[in-house]
Every structure is written in C-alpha cells, then in structure tokens.
Design a protein around this motif. Structure first.
Motif, PDB file in Angstrom:
ATOM      1  N   THR A   1      41.105 -27.352 -80.209  1.00 19.65           N
ATOM      2  CA  THR A   1      40.854 -28.272 -80.964  1.00 19.65           C
ATOM      3  C   THR A   1      40.276 -27.516 -82.344  1.00 19.65           C
ATOM      4  OG1 THR A   1      40.213 -29.488 -79.084  1.00 19.65           O
ATOM      5  CG2 THR A   1      39.058 -30.079 -81.237  1.00 19.65           C
ATOM      6  N   LEU A   2      39.659 -26.483 -82.204  1.00 18.46           N
ATOM      7  CA  LEU A   2      39.231 -25.654 -83.507  1.00 18.46           C
ATOM      8  C   LEU A   2      40.406 -25.501 -84.302  1.00 18.46           C
ATOM      9  CD1 LEU A   2      36.604 -23.398 -81.809  1.00 18.46           C
ATOM     10  CD2 LEU A   2      36.210 -25.500 -83.129  1.00 18.46           C
ATOM     11  N   GLU A   3      41.533 -25.046 -83.719  1.00 21.92           N
ATOM     12  CA  GLU A   3      42.658 -24.794 -84.467  1.00 21.92           C
ATOM     13  C   GLU A   3      43.126 -25.888 -85.206  1.00 21.92           C
ATOM     14  OE1 GLU A   3      45.394 -21.995 -86.229  1.00 21.92           O
ATOM     15  OE2 GLU A   3      43.769 -21.541 -84.772  1.00 21.92           O
ATOM     16  N   VAL A   4      43.207 -27.074 -84.431  1.00 24.79           N
ATOM     17  CA  VAL A   4      43.286 -28.282 -85.442  1.00 24.79           C
ATOM     18  C   VAL A   4      42.447 -28.695 -86.505  1.00 24.79           C
ATOM     19  CG1 VAL A   4      43.994 -30.837 -85.092  1.00 24.79           C
ATOM     20  CG2 VAL A   4      44.706 -29.209 -83.313  1.00 24.79           C
ATOM     21  N   ARG A   5      41.191 -28.434 -86.024  1.00 24.16           N
ATOM     22  CA  ARG A   5      40.165 -28.608 -87.157  1.00 24.16           C
ATOM     23  C   ARG A   5      40.272 -27.809 -88.381  1.00 24.16           C
ATOM     24  NH1 ARG A   5      34.627 -28.862 -84.035  1.00 24.16           N
ATOM     25  NH2 ARG A   5      33.861 -29.847 -86.203  1.00 24.16           N
ATOM     26  N   HIS A   6      40.453 -26.729 -88.200  1.00 29.86           N
ATOM     27  CA  HIS A   6      40.630 -25.573 -89.160  1.00 29.86           C
ATOM     28  C   HIS A   6      41.803 -26.042 -89.919  1.00 29.86           C
ATOM     29  CE1 HIS A   6      41.312 -21.416 -90.811  1.00 29.86           C
ATOM     30  NE2 HIS A   6      42.623 -21.851 -90.819  1.00 29.86           N
TER      31      HIS A   6
ATOM     32  N   ALA B   1      31.499 -22.542 -84.321  1.00 29.29           N
ATOM     33  CA  ALA B   1      31.943 -22.316 -83.164  1.00 29.29           C
ATOM     34  C   ALA B   1      32.508 -21.343 -82.751  1.00 29.29           C
ATOM     35  CB  ALA B   1      32.701 -23.595 -82.905  1.00 29.29           C
ATOM     36  N   ARG B   2      33.340 -20.705 -83.766  1.00 30.75           N
ATOM     37  CA  ARG B   2      34.174 -19.407 -83.681  1.00 30.75           C
ATOM     38  C   ARG B   2      33.322 -18.208 -83.630  1.00 30.75           C
ATOM     39  NH1 ARG B   2      39.958 -20.835 -87.130  1.00 30.75           N
ATOM     40  NH2 ARG B   2      40.894 -21.513 -85.225  1.00 30.75           N
ATOM     41  N   LEU B   3      32.252 -18.164 -84.454  1.00 32.14           N
ATOM     42  CA  LEU B   3      31.349 -16.870 -84.575  1.00 32.14           C
ATOM     43  C   LEU B   3      30.844 -16.915 -83.172  1.00 32.14           C
ATOM     44  CD1 LEU B   3      29.866 -17.308 -87.911  1.00 32.14           C
ATOM     45  CD2 LEU B   3      31.189 -15.698 -87.224  1.00 32.14           C
ATOM     46  N   ARG B   4      30.670 -18.095 -82.450  1.00 35.89           N
ATOM     47  CA  ARG B   4      30.059 -17.938 -81.034  1.00 35.89           C
ATOM     48  C   ARG B   4      30.768 -17.396 -80.087  1.00 35.89           C
ATOM     49  NH1 ARG B   4      27.989 -22.382 -81.530  1.00 35.89           N
ATOM     50  NH2 ARG B   4      29.462 -23.680 -80.216  1.00 35.89           N
ATOM     51  N   LEU B   5      32.205 -18.126 -80.071  1.00 30.36           N
ATOM     52  CA  LEU B   5      33.143 -18.075 -79.117  1.00 30.36           C
ATOM     53  C   LEU B   5      33.997 -16.743 -79.354  1.00 30.36           C
ATOM     54  CD1 LEU B   5      34.505 -21.424 -79.042  1.00 30.36           C
ATOM     55  CD2 LEU B   5      33.060 -20.460 -77.139  1.00 30.36           C
ATOM     56  N   LEU B   6      34.392 -16.293 -80.511  1.00 29.56           N
ATOM     57  CA  LEU B   6      35.108 -15.019 -80.990  1.00 29.56           C
ATOM     58  C   LEU B   6      34.261 -13.907 -81.413  1.00 29.56           C
ATOM     59  CD1 LEU B   6      38.155 -17.289 -82.479  1.00 29.56           C
ATOM     60  CD2 LEU B   6      37.833 -16.447 -79.846  1.00 29.56           C
ATOM     61  N   GLY B   7      33.144 -14.039 -82.282  1.00 30.96           N
ATOM     62  CA  GLY B   7      32.610 -13.007 -82.638  1.00 30.96           C
ATOM     63  C   GLY B   7      33.016 -12.919 -84.187  1.00 30.96           C
ATOM     64  N   PRO B   8      32.151 -12.200 -84.964  1.00 28.10           N
ATOM     65  CA  PRO B   8      32.349 -12.116 -86.607  1.00 28.10           C
ATOM     66  C   PRO B   8      33.453 -11.536 -87.086  1.00 28.10           C
ATOM     67  CG  PRO B   8      30.603 -10.842 -85.830  1.00 28.10           C
ATOM     68  CD  PRO B   8      31.027 -11.548 -84.715  1.00 28.10           C
TER      69      PRO B   8
ATOM     70  N   HIS C   1      36.733 -11.352 -85.378  1.00 28.25           N
ATOM     71  CA  HIS C   1      37.999 -11.879 -84.858  1.00 28.25           C
ATOM     72  C   HIS C   1      38.672 -12.585 -86.367  1.00 28.25           C
ATOM     73  CE1 HIS C   1      40.893 -14.350 -82.814  1.00 28.25           C
ATOM     74  NE2 HIS C   1      40.801 -13.483 -81.881  1.00 28.25           N
ATOM     75  N   TRP C   2      40.051 -12.343 -86.298  1.00 25.78           N
ATOM     76  CA  TRP C   2      40.742 -12.696 -87.471  1.00 25.78           C
ATOM     77  C   TRP C   2      40.461 -14.206 -87.680  1.00 25.78           C
ATOM     78  CZ3 TRP C   2      44.628 -15.906 -87.176  1.00 25.78           C
ATOM     79  CH2 TRP C   2      45.372 -16.392 -86.293  1.00 25.78           C
ATOM     80  N   LYS C   3      40.524 -15.009 -86.618  1.00 22.36           N
ATOM     81  CA  LYS C   3      40.362 -16.376 -86.724  1.00 22.36           C
ATOM     82  C   LYS C   3      38.909 -16.856 -87.368  1.00 22.36           C
ATOM     83  CE  LYS C   3      43.481 -18.057 -83.458  1.00 22.36           C
ATOM     84  NZ  LYS C   3      43.898 -19.196 -82.339  1.00 22.36           N
ATOM     85  N   SER C   4      37.879 -15.906 -87.001  1.00 22.10           N
ATOM     86  CA  SER C   4      36.601 -16.203 -87.688  1.00 22.10           C
ATOM     87  C   SER C   4      36.499 -15.933 -89.094  1.00 22.10           C
ATOM     88  CB  SER C   4      35.494 -15.488 -86.919  1.00 22.10           C
ATOM     89  OG  SER C   4      35.430 -15.860 -85.641  1.00 22.10           O
TER      90      SER C   4
ATOM     91  N   GLU D   1      33.886 -11.026-100.326  1.00 22.71           N
ATOM     92  CA  GLU D   1      33.707  -9.475-100.151  1.00 22.71           C
ATOM     93  C   GLU D   1      33.281  -9.228 -98.893  1.00 22.71           C
ATOM     94  OE1 GLU D   1      30.918  -8.496-103.364  1.00 22.71           O
ATOM     95  OE2 GLU D   1      32.672  -8.234-104.964  1.00 22.71           O
ATOM     96  N   ALA D   2      32.422 -10.287 -98.062  1.00 19.99           N
ATOM     97  CA  ALA D   2      32.195  -9.866 -96.621  1.00 19.99           C
ATOM     98  C   ALA D   2      33.291 -10.015 -95.837  1.00 19.99           C
ATOM     99  CB  ALA D   2      31.083 -10.877 -96.252  1.00 19.99           C
ATOM    100  N   VAL D   3      34.299 -11.004 -95.918  1.00 18.47           N
ATOM    101  CA  VAL D   3      35.316 -11.159 -95.355  1.00 18.47           C
ATOM    102  C   VAL D   3      36.419 -10.095 -95.437  1.00 18.47           C
ATOM    103  CG1 VAL D   3      37.548 -12.840 -95.236  1.00 18.47           C
ATOM    104  CG2 VAL D   3      35.141 -13.724 -95.522  1.00 18.47           C
TER     105      VAL D   3
END
Length: 684
Positions: A507-512, A537-544, A546-549, A574-576
């Motif tokens: 679902t998050l991938e579709v929303r992205h 949601a991705r920060l909570r599930l995958l961490g900061p 992760h490439w998807k975050s 710059e943070a990314v």
C-alpha cells in the motif's frame, strides 16, 4: 518417401521422381537442389557435369566471398543451414571458372554410391584405366593425376553432409581421405551442413554461410516477385522475418509472383500480393513459406545427423529453444537444475546446432544462443518458462544488469490467456526493465498488455494483478500522463488500504507512486501531504537509512522546492544525499537524482559555479551508466545547458530537444517544456 511418383518444389518449377525409386527426399528447392537417397546408379550413368539448370536469378549477398573463392586454391568448405545457398554459390564459382576455360567437375556427395561413382568418373577422364581403378587405390591415383594438372581446375563435392563418407580409405581430418589438399592451381569446393573443425582437420578453409542481411534479402525477393510487390523497406522487413534464408526468400518471392500474374478476379479474397501483406499473413498463420515441407525435411535431416553422432538431446533442446521469443536467449536460463540435460552434453549439443546452422552461439560478455526464425517456427510446440525463473533470480531491473535486455523479449512473449501468475509477475519485471532503460514507449505498451492480461487471468485482489496495475500507473507517470496515472493509482491505493491496511508495504508503494503523479499533475499540496504520511510510516517500519525512506524523503523535498521553499528543500536534499552516499554509493541511480536536484537548488539560490560543476559531473555519469539517449541523461544535459553562455546554451538545448522528440515523442510534457525553453533562447 516411397512410391511410383513424388514431387517437391516451390513456385512454377517442380521436381519429380518417377519409376520405381525408393528412399527419402532430403532436400529440394531452387537454391539447393533435389537430393534422393536410392541405390547407386551404374558407373557409366554418373554425371560430373555441374547442374547448370539450377541457376536462376542473380546471386545476392555473396560477392565478397565469391571473389575470394575465385582467387583461391586448395580445399574450401562452404557450410551452413540447409537452404542458405551453398549450392548456388558453388555454381557461381563453377560458372566463372568454366567460362575461363578451366576444367570443372561436379560430384553429388550425399551418398556413397554417387560420391564413389563421381570420383571414379573423374579418374577415368584423367586417364586412369579400369585395371588401375580395380586395384583399390582410386583415391591415391586420382589425387596424383589432379596434382599433375598444369592449369586451374575445380572439383565440387556438393551436399557432403555425412563426413564419414569422405574418409574413404583413410581419414578426412588427416588429409588421407577422399578430399585432399590439391595442387597450387586446383580448387576443391565442398558444400555441407557440417562445419566442425575437428572433422575437417587443419587443411581445408572453412567458410560459414549465413543468412542474407535485409537489403540483400530484399533484392532476392524483388528478383522473384518483381517491383510491383512493394517498396524496398517492405521487402527488407519480410526478409528479416524469413531469417534471410535464400530458399525461404525464393519461395515467398515465387508465391507473390504467382499471385501477381493471375487476373484479379481469379485471386482469393485477402490473398497477399505484396511484401507487407505476405508478412502480415505469415504472422497470422494464413500462409506458410514451407507449404511443401521442403524446409522441414532439410532440418529433419540435420537433426538425424546430430542423433547419429550421439547428440540424443538435440530434438528436445531445439524444441525448448523454439519456445522462446525470436531473440537471443541467454545461456544462463539453461543453468544446472533448470533443464534435465547435463551441462557438458547441453554445451556439446549447442555447439553442434551452431555448426549445422540451426542455431548461432554468440555474445561478448553474456553468452547467448539464437535460433533461426523459421527453424523456431517449425519446431515451436509451446512457450518456455525458464526465463521467468531466471528473472526472479536476477535482481532488481533498475540495477540495469546485463541480463535484463536479453530477458525482456522472452518475458513478454506469448502472454496468451491462461498464462500462470508467476509468468505474469516476471512480465512485470520486464516492464520495469524497459522503463529503467528509458524505453518508455515500449514500457507503456507492455504495461498495458500485462495489466489487461492479469485482469483477465487473475482475480482483482491477486497480488500480481495489483502489481501490474501499480506498474501501469508508474509507467504512465514516466510517460508524462499524470492524469491517467492517477486514474489507475488512486483507486488502487484505496483498495489496498482497505484490504491490506494503510501502512502495508505494498500500500505504501502505491501511495508513494500516487504522490509522484500528484506532483507531476501540479497538485503540490496534495503530493506533500501524501509523501509526508508515507515517510512517517516508512521511517517507523524501515528506518531512516532504508532506500525507500530516502526516496520518499527526496520526493518530499521536491514538494518543498515546487512550493517555493528552496532553502528548506536544499537542507532536506543534503540530508538525503548523506544517507544515499553511505548506503547506495555516489553513482547509484537515486543518488545521482538527488545530486542533480541539489545542484538545481544551488542554481536557484545563485551559486551557479557549484551548480554547474555538480550538474556536469552528473551528466557525465549518466551518459556513462545509462547511455546518451536515456531520458535521465537528456535531463542532465538540459540542466547543464541552462548554465552555459547563451550561444552554447541554445545549441545544446536544441540538441536535447531533437533527442527528446525522438525518445519521448513531441507531445510528452518534458518535450514541450524543452521546446518552450529553446524558443526563449532565440534572439528577438
């Protein structure tokens, strides 16, 4: 074939066998002549005259090799697929030398009786008596007489496919068989399917005879069918579909000629009379280039030859290859465990198919095998599934591994009703690969096909059906069709949220992806809200890190930029970039995109020197990694151009515009924006 009468042929000519003959017809046509296996004729009935009656239309596509053979001496072997024109080329050599006054002898070498009878007939012409021939040293005495001839001469051994027959009293490879090194003035020309160097030894020169390229094949068609059958590009397209095989080209050309010579009222409705119509009818199965089965018999003989040599898996491997698309097949699909053929036997069988011209082994980095398209048509009994299994093991298509371009045509081939879910899933991977390589038009067409096919074959809530809808929406966004993308992604996001949950990974991938479409559509506030929710949601599930975050955080930064909050956007980018540099590397696809957008923020804020340096570096990296015409490479070039002096900027932007029209089409939003930018650079 047995009986009192049998015939094979194409077009207006027809070969026939009458009387009480028995045996098997193994080859027929206008390019290579009819061969009949039967009891050897009496010695005084063997002819060694060249079969001049088989010469027809001009020989095409062999001029360079013909010139080399006419200037050559020694033993030369023409080998290749049946019907490729070996006999026709040998006849051209014979004709040229005969016109210059050289003795020319032609021996049919398809069976022991004709081969032995022909060589004995030549020996008699060279003065050997019956007593000498009866002594059992025919080969030695014949080659002694040939070596003593003062001037140029030619001996052709045609259709010498069973090389064991050429061993005679000795061994062909050792130079003691029935074919030996002639004198400096003599030329021995052998036509055969078998080009195995180990069988021929080091003496003969081997010449593989391949298919005719498009223009030469088109000329063969025109020679037979005439200019009224269509334009040269249509003839070239038909030639490519026929694999450039002269016998097939001859058959198709004569078919069209026979239609053209009939009055219109005697033609069947829809009967093809042009190259384009014949090509369409061939694809639809309405016509066949092998109506009399000539080609099938030729290839069946090649397979029998392979079986006789111990390649017991040849038939199975050929049928397996025929299940693939008409494109090179990566050999990795045949890795141990995927097929029931031991690796050593499989490799030996592939080499044997290559030597007989049924298939072709090639590949500088990634080895591949290609099947002749007509061989593929004749042996296809079903669709292969090996490529789907390999695709699932190959990694992400966006990583642009060398296998993906080879797998794409096979993953998208033959997607008929009833295709299994795992094959549809692999087809989605092929769409992703096309898009990642910047082939957006092809990706769009494939995405629509896959989405429609999964909707037909799978339930609406099947994970692969949802995956196909997601990829269709993603591809529409890349094509600049944000509205249509939202029509796909918005209901899909709602369905997934209800069935899987709002924070399910899919679902998050579709929303992205929906947020990207919203951003392209100009709804920056909605895009920012959706990106922010997905990021939480991705920060909570995958961490900061992760490439998807990081990807979603990058998109949120671009929302800020588009809303005019440039400094906030620069800080986020710059943070990314710091995270992507640590986890993905400085030249990863995502990292380069972030570097590019960060440089654009610097340009907006006035730091043009730093912006130009970084944009130039990104453009060079994309050119190297993606190629000159990839849409992202063109984007990088355009961004560099915005910082160049006016005259250089105008030239570079115009070049980018030309490329974008070619790659994306004139109506893509990015192409239109480029055209507007070029117009602004024009002097008043």
């Amino acid at each position: 074939m047995t009986g009192a009468e049998a015939g094979t042929g194409t077009g207006t000519g027809r070969n026939s066998i009458t009387g009480g003959t028995q045996g098997t017809v193994v080859q027929a046509g206008h390019i290579e002549h009819l061969v009949v296996q039967q009891a050897p004729p009496p010695a005084d009935e063997v002819t060694v005259a060249p079969p001049w009656g088989l010469r027809g239309a001009p020989l095409r596509g062999r001029a360079e090799l013909l010139a080399r053979l006419l200037a050559a001496s020694g033993t030369h072997v023409l080998y290749g697929l049946g019907g490729v024109g070996k006999t026709s080329l040998a006849l051209e050599v014979a004709d040229a030398l005969a016109r210059d006054g050289a003795p020319v002898w032609w021996v049919a070498a398809q069976d022991a009786g004709r081969l032995s009878g022909g060589l004995r007939a030549i020996a008699r012409r060279l003065g050997l008596g019956e007593d000498e021939l009866a002594a059992g040293q025919t080969a030695d005495l014949l080659w002694e007489r040939l070596a003593a001839l003062p001037g140029p001469w030619l001996l052709v051994l045609d259709n010498a496919d069973d090389l064991a027959l050429l061993d005679g009293p000795g061994a062909l490879a050792a130079g003691t068989g029935l074919v030996r090194a002639p004198s400096a003035a003599g030329l021995v020309l052998v036509t055969t399917r078998d080009g195995d160097p180990a069988s021929w030894g080091t003496g003969p020169v081997l010449h593989p005879l391949g298919a005719l390229p498009g223009p030469d094949g088109a000329r063969v068609l025109t020679d037979r069918a005439g200019a009224d059958a269509g334009a040269a590009p249509d003839a070239a397209a038909l030639s490519r579909r026929l694999g450039g095989l002269p016998l097939a080209l001859d058959s198709a050309g004569r078919y069209l000629a026979s239609v053209a010579e009939r009055p219109a009222f005697l033609r069947t409705p829809g009967e093809p009379a042009t190259y384009a119509a014949y090509l369409a009818a061939l694809g639809a199965g309405d016509v066949t280039v092998d109506g009399d089965g000539t080609l099938a018999r030729i290839w069946a003989m090649s397979l029998r030859l392979l079986r006789d040599r111990g390649h017991t898996h040849a038939d199975a491997l050929l049928r397996l290859l025929a299940g693939f698309a008409d494109a090179p097949v990566p050999l990795r699909v045949f890795a141990p465990g995927r097929v029931d053929i031991p690796p050593g036997e499989l490799w030996a069988c592939l080499q044997a198919l290559d030597r007989l011209g049924l298939a072709s082994l090639s590949g500088d980095g990634e080895p591949v095998v290609s099947l002749h398209p007509l061989v593929r048509d004749a042996h296809r009994t079903g669709r292969e599934r090996l490529s789907a299994a390999l695709a699932r093991e190959t990694g992400e298509p966006e990583e642009l591994g060398p296998l993906w371009p080879l797998l794409e045509p096979h993953l998208l081939d033959g997607l008929a009703p009833g295709t299994p879910a795992e094959v549809w899933e692999a087809a989605v991977l092929a769409v992703r690969s096309l898009a990642a390589r910047g082939l957006l038009s092809g990706a769009g067409d494939a995405a629509r096909t896959v989405r429609a096919g999964t909707a037909r074959d799978l339930t609406a809530d099947h994970p692969v059906a949802r995956l196909a809808r997601l990829q269709d929406g993603r591809t529409l966004t890349a094509l600049g069709e944000a509205g249509r993308a939202l029509d796909v992604l918005t209901p899909l996001a709602g369905e997934c949220a209800g069935a899987l949950g709002a924070e399910d990974p899919f679902t998050l991938e579709v929303r992205h992806e929906r947020a990207i479409a919203l951003q392209m559509a100009g709804d920056y506030d909605a895009s920012r809200a959706e990106n922010a929710a997905v990021l939480r949601a991705r920060l909570r599930l995958l961490g900061p890190d992760h490439w998807k975050s990081l990807h979603t955080r990058h998109n949120l930064a671009m929302d800020l930029a588009l809303l005019g909050r440039t400094r906030e956007a620069l800080a986020e980018l710059e943070a990314v970039l710091d995270g992507e540099g640590r986890t993905l590397g400085r030249e990863h696809y995502d990292t380069l995109t972030t570097r590019e957008n960060r440089a654009i923020m610097l340009r907006v804020l006035g730091d043009t020197d730093a912006a130009l340096a970084e944009l130039t570096t990104v453009a060079e990296a994309r050119h190297r990694l993606l190629g000159p015409d990839h849409p992202d490479t063109l984007t990088a070039r355009f961004n560099v151009a915005t910082l160049l002096p006016a005259d250089r900027a105008r030239v570079e932007m115009a070049a980018v515009l030309d490329a974008r029209v070619r790659v994306l089409g004139p109506d893509h939003p990015v192409t239109r924006a480029t055209a507007e930018a070029v117009a602004r650079t024009l002097p008043e």
